[in-house]
Design an enzyme around this catalytic site. Sequence first.
Site, PDB file in Angstrom:
ATOM      1  N   LYS A   1      43.556  38.876  35.181  1.00 43.17           N
ATOM      2  CA  LYS A   1      43.051  39.540  36.396  1.00 43.17           C
ATOM      3  C   LYS A   1      43.530  38.787  37.629  1.00 43.17           C
ATOM      4  O   LYS A   1      43.591  37.542  37.632  1.00 43.17           O
ATOM      5  CB  LYS A   1      41.515  39.574  36.347  1.00 43.17           C
ATOM      6  CG  LYS A   1      40.867  40.317  37.508  1.00 43.17           C
ATOM      7  CD  LYS A   1      39.352  40.415  37.323  1.00 43.17           C
ATOM      8  CE  LYS A   1      38.646  41.087  38.485  1.00 43.17           C
ATOM      9  NZ  LYS A   1      37.188  41.209  38.297  1.00 43.17           N
TER      10      LYS A   1
ATOM     11  N   SER B   1      31.657  43.741  35.963  1.00 41.92           N
ATOM     12  CA  SER B   1      33.089  44.021  36.131  1.00 41.92           C
ATOM     13  C   SER B   1      33.961  43.855  34.908  1.00 41.92           C
ATOM     14  O   SER B   1      35.143  44.193  34.956  1.00 41.92           O
ATOM     15  CB  SER B   1      33.664  43.162  37.253  1.00 41.92           C
ATOM     16  OG  SER B   1      33.367  43.760  38.485  1.00 41.92           O
TER      17      SER B   1
ATOM     18  N   SER C   1      35.176  45.783  38.581  1.00 41.71           N
ATOM     19  CA  SER C   1      36.358  45.513  39.348  1.00 41.71           C
ATOM     20  C   SER C   1      37.592  45.132  38.535  1.00 41.71           C
ATOM     21  O   SER C   1      38.700  45.166  39.048  1.00 41.71           O
ATOM     22  CB  SER C   1      36.057  44.378  40.337  1.00 41.71           C
ATOM     23  OG  SER C   1      35.783  43.175  39.639  1.00 41.71           O
TER      24      SER C   1
HETATM   25  N1  GLN Z   1      30.516  46.478  40.750  1.00 45.44           N
HETATM   26  C1  GLN Z   1      29.800  45.282  41.101  1.00 45.44           C
HETATM   27  C2  GLN Z   1      30.085  44.908  42.524  1.00 45.44           C
HETATM   28  O1  GLN Z   1      30.718  45.647  43.182  1.00 45.44           O
HETATM   29  C3  GLN Z   1      30.153  44.172  40.148  1.00 45.44           C
HETATM   30  C4  GLN Z   1      31.411  43.487  40.478  1.00 45.44           C
HETATM   31  C5  GLN Z   1      31.765  42.381  39.541  1.00 45.44           C
HETATM   32  O2  GLN Z   1      31.166  42.218  38.489  1.00 45.44           O
HETATM   33  N2  GLN Z   1      32.730  41.584  39.966  1.00 45.44           N
HETATM   34  O3  GLN Z   1      29.683  43.901  43.008  1.00 45.44           O
END
Ligand code: GLN
Length: 489
Positions: free
Chosen positions: A76, A175, A151
């Site tokens: 990532k 994410s 994400s």
């Molecule tokens: N979707 C969540 C956010 O926007 C989680 C993001 C993540 O786990 N990095 O914060």
Amino acid sequence: MTGSLRTISDRVRDGSSSAVAELDRCLERIARDDGPIGSFQCTGADAARERAEAVDRRIAAGEDMGPLAGVPIAIKDNIVSRGEPTTCGSRMLEDFHSPYDATVITKLIEAGAVPFGKTRCDEFAMGSGTEYCAFGPVHNPWDLDRVPGGSSGGSAAAVAAELCPASLGSDTGGSIRQPASLCGVVGIKPTYGRVSRYGLVSFGPSLDQIGPFARSVEDAALVLQAIAGEDIHDSTTIDSPAEDFTTSLHEPIEGLRIGLPSEYLDAHNDDAVNAMVHAAVETYRGLGAEIVDVTLPLTDVGIATYYVIGPAEASSNLARFDGIRYGRRVEPAAGEGLFELYARSRGEGFGPEVRRRIMLGTYVLSAGYYDAYYKRALQVRRLIRREFEDVFRRCDVLLGPTTPAPAFRIGSISDPLAMYLCDRYTVNANIAGICGISIPAGCTEVDGKPLPLGLQLQAPALGESTLLRAARMYEAATNHHEARPGSNA
Ligand code: GLN
């Protein structure tokens, strides 16, 4: 088909393939198939080839590197590595090259794997659809009009489309698990402290964990095994005895107590999601597990708590990107000074969602609001932890959906709150520091196309062995993990 990690490492070790050949196979697939998906920000081919050649040299010298030998693993774009840029999906870091490797990169290399490329993510890992990547969205390989989740959408989509056999993502509130669910692959959010965060660009350091994506539980367990462990560079890593997550994978789960929280079968879930959970319960009953009805009333306050703690931590973390110490620098105009340099650099470098989080976080930490928001969120955090501790006295793992619905259409969610609610079932694991996994659990047909659904299992802190065994048994009983985009369309 790139094969399981063991198949790949076996052929690399017996000389019928090589680390370089396995890497080239991935690079060819990316060149051929990734155009419409957009999962890779860069492939880092030169650096990766050097790493692969080093593996082949170690094998030629007689070193036995085990089940990750020569396995290409995509990374990532918020995990730093020396060979390729790390952008975090942000204009702010468009030209950033790290002078060092994250611990997970070092560990993968030690294990004989070949970390390569950078997969697209939401800017600074904030989002649930990978639509907030400054360099373009990622498309779900099952339906290119839909998001892969976020994400870590690039890491999930790349594994689902078989562009690579495994990848790493990060999970602050869902994410890893949420994109795994939406792309029909396995994704693990390890226990907080299980994996070093050294070299992960921080979002919410009390919540962040790095974890693997793969196409089977065993493959994901092998990657987790390689990256786990205490690290002197991250004082929050746990000094736990080395465990082999794969030895108990195939042990029967008879008598395992599986908790089914009533809050996870919400009327707002997509019908197919609730049906999937009911079917999973029957599968587990058939395997001899005991299903225990439990309640987790604080499920409902998870999102509110997360959106105080996460942005609070993010707002102070992202302060370092000021155009001077780190990040994009926009020179002030004539007559302007330091303040304008900060404001212009940050204003142009950060996208709208990141700016929203910084404002939210700054607000909840400011004098006069700290007690009402931040302090209270920390109190609720303690209650959420306690709720899990209590429930794990009555069951070994918890079962439920990873997400309330399958993948949504790109651009269809404009209300930030609606986007945040995608993580309703995932944020509390981060808040409490426990571990969780999403595994493929079949498809639902939407607009004539099959879309994957994910089953989430959660276990107490350091309960990965039980978590993985329970996941593996479901996988073996259902074979849902074998469904691939396009194969059953
Ligand atoms: N979707 C969540 C956010 O926007 C989680 C993001 C993540 O786990 N990095 O914060």
